[in-house]
Design a protein around this motif. Structure first.
Motif, PDB file in Angstrom:
ATOM      1  N   ASN A 136       0.824  -1.210   0.000  1.00 46.33           N
ATOM      2  CA  ASN A 136       0.000   0.000   0.000  1.00 46.33           C
ATOM      3  C   ASN A 136       0.860   1.263   0.000  1.00 46.33           C
ATOM      4  O   ASN A 136       0.488   2.270  -0.600  1.00 46.33           O
ATOM      5  CB  ASN A 136      -0.930   0.006   1.217  1.00 46.33           C
ATOM      6  CG  ASN A 136      -2.002  -1.061   1.124  1.00 46.33           C
ATOM      7  OD1 ASN A 136      -2.077  -1.799   0.151  1.00 46.33           O
ATOM      8  ND2 ASN A 136      -2.837  -1.167   2.146  1.00 46.33           N
ATOM      9  N   SER A 139       1.871   1.927  -3.530  1.00 47.70           N
ATOM     10  CA  SER A 139       0.743   2.500  -4.281  1.00 47.70           C
ATOM     11  C   SER A 139       0.586   3.990  -3.986  1.00 47.70           C
ATOM     12  O   SER A 139       0.365   4.794  -4.905  1.00 47.70           O
ATOM     13  CB  SER A 139      -0.549   1.758  -3.926  1.00 47.70           C
ATOM     14  OG  SER A 139      -0.483   0.408  -4.330  1.00 47.70           O
ATOM     15  N   ASN A 287      -5.376   3.377   0.367  1.00 50.03           N
ATOM     16  CA  ASN A 287      -3.999   3.018   0.684  1.00 50.03           C
ATOM     17  C   ASN A 287      -3.370   3.973   1.690  1.00 50.03           C
ATOM     18  O   ASN A 287      -2.593   3.547   2.551  1.00 50.03           O
ATOM     19  CB  ASN A 287      -3.162   2.964  -0.595  1.00 50.03           C
ATOM     20  CG  ASN A 287      -3.507   1.779  -1.469  1.00 50.03           C
ATOM     21  OD1 ASN A 287      -3.158   0.645  -1.179  1.00 50.03           O
ATOM     22  ND2 ASN A 287      -4.232   2.029  -2.547  1.00 50.03           N
ATOM     23  N   SER A 290      -4.842   3.274   5.117  1.00 50.63           N
ATOM     24  CA  SER A 290      -4.461   1.947   5.628  1.00 50.63           C
ATOM     25  C   SER A 290      -3.091   1.959   6.292  1.00 50.63           C
ATOM     26  O   SER A 290      -2.779   1.044   7.070  1.00 50.63           O
ATOM     27  CB  SER A 290      -4.467   0.928   4.482  1.00 50.63           C
ATOM     28  OG  SER A 290      -3.405   1.176   3.582  1.00 50.63           O
TER      29      SER A 290
END
Length: 400
Positions: A136, A139, A287, A290
């Motif tokens: 993540n 990303s 992302n 998270s």
């Protein structure tokens, strides 16, 4: 062939016209000389007023008119041919784009699952939360760079948008983590078949939350999915209770994510500046949010001690594979949008279902999964049920 024809035709018409005009001019001069011979003077100025000359001029203009008609007709045919070529080139280009985007989507989605399986089982990496966190993070970095370069557009992450999106993100993180945990213990083919249970939970949720009714074909396909999942679990030679438990939880979380997302999307659009919420904004939202939650979970599940002691973090090949998994995770978002734009929701859904067939075969072959004829039949039956479900949903959507 198209460019040589008008050139040769034009050249022949010009030479014919020059030859014809030269002959006519010579005849005119002869007539003029004969007409003025009694005066003994060659009166060039009166040539144009001669009635014979006027007839000759009319003949010449008629020839030019016919030539122009032929050239116009040829130009019209050339224009039609050119338009046909442009249209055919556009069709070929669209078909190539659709094929290329479809292959990219299938390759990235299959590769992501296989690479994750390789990291978790092949390397025996026991820190699924850390793997999710690293993927993540990659990303977030890539989307931020592309956004700063102006290559993609996204909404700014305001506090109002974050507060609206936070419940969805909690489910999103749970969905990713349970997928990691189940993939470590269950083979790829059975994970693919068991994920079909998500469709059953989602359909029931749609019926109770959104009052959406499905036709008999959809329910028949869902029933086949349940049968294939149960028979696949019973005949699974590498059955692992912990992995199956994580996968069942994952099915509920994935369905919850899908159902919650539909409610939150409308509210989230209202708090954005443009009133829209594209895929890139959702990728960045999920992302980014998270990351702090993932860091907290690393300490809760005590993955920190494992990360300090594992020798895998000192291996360059391990970092290469995990970094590749991060890029593949983002590639799924990009290729799915590209494929959806080039084709449509119907083709996208059907290809997504068909894509599970080569993925399951690759998972069995690459990881040398012990299987039986009964288990293979259950897996294949579940994959066909997925395709049947996609077709039933298409028909239901077209009828509504």
């Amino acid at each position: 062939m198209g460019s040589s024809r008008p050139l040769s035709l034009g050249a022949s018409l010009d030479s014919l016209d020059a030859h014809f005009e030269r002959n006519l001019t010579e005849n005119v001069n002869m007539v003029s000389l004969k007409f003025h011979e009694p005066n003994g003077v060659l009166d060039q100025g009166h040539q144009t007023s001669s009635p014979v000359r006027r007839d000759v001029n009319r003949s010449l203009s008629g020839v030019k008119f016919l030539e122009n008609d032929d050239m116009d007709l040829e130009d019209g045919n050339l224009e039609k041919d050119r338009n046909k070529m442009v249209r055919s080139n556009k069709v070929v280009k669209i078909q190539n784009q659709a094929l290329l985007s479809g292959l990219a989507y299938c390759l990235s989605s299959c590769s992501m699952i296989l690479v994750n399986k390789f990291v978790l089982s092949g390397y025996d990496f026991n820190a699924g939360i850390s793997l999710m966190l690293y993927q993540n993070f990659i990303s977030v970095v890539i989307v931020s760079i592309l956004s700063s370069m102006g290559l993609i557009s996204r909404e700014p992450l305001t506090w109002r948008l974050i507060k609206v999106w936070l419940p969805v993100n909690v489910i999103f993180v749970g969905m990713l983590l349970t997928s990691m945990f189940s993939l470590k213990y269950i083979n790829v083919a059975m994970v693919t078949v068991l994920k079909n249970v998500t469709n059953v939970i989602t359909a029931v949720g749609e019926m109770y939350l959104f009052k959406k009714h499905h036709d008999s074909r959809v329910w028949a396909a869902l029933f086949l999915m349940i049968v294939s999942a149960v028979s696949g679990g019973i005949t699974d030679l590498s059955f692992h209770a912990v992995g199956y438990a994580w996968q069942i939880i994952n099915c509920f979380l994935t369905a919850s994510y899908s159902l919650t997302l539909r409610r939150v999307m409308d509210t989230a659009k209202q708090v954005t500046k443009s009133g829209n919420l594209n895929e890139f904004t959702m990728v960045l939202l999920n992302n980014t949010l998270s990351l702090p939650l993932g860091i907290l979970l690393i300490f809760v599940f005590n993955e920190v001690d494992y990360l300090y002691t594992t020798p895998l973090l000192r291996r360059p090949d391990f970092w290469l594979v995990t970094t590749l998994s991060g890029f593949l995770g983002l590639a799924i978002s990009f290729t799915s949008m590209w494929f959806l734009h080039q084709t449509g929701a119907t083709t996208y859904s059907l290809v997504g279902s068909l894509n599970k067939i080569p993925l399951s075969i690759a998972g069995i072959v690459l990881f040398k999964v012990p299987t039986s004829l009964e288990n293979s039949a259950s897996i294949f039956f579940g994959l066909l049920a997925g395709v049947f479900f996609a077709r039933a949903k298409m028909r239901e959507k077209s009828q509504s």
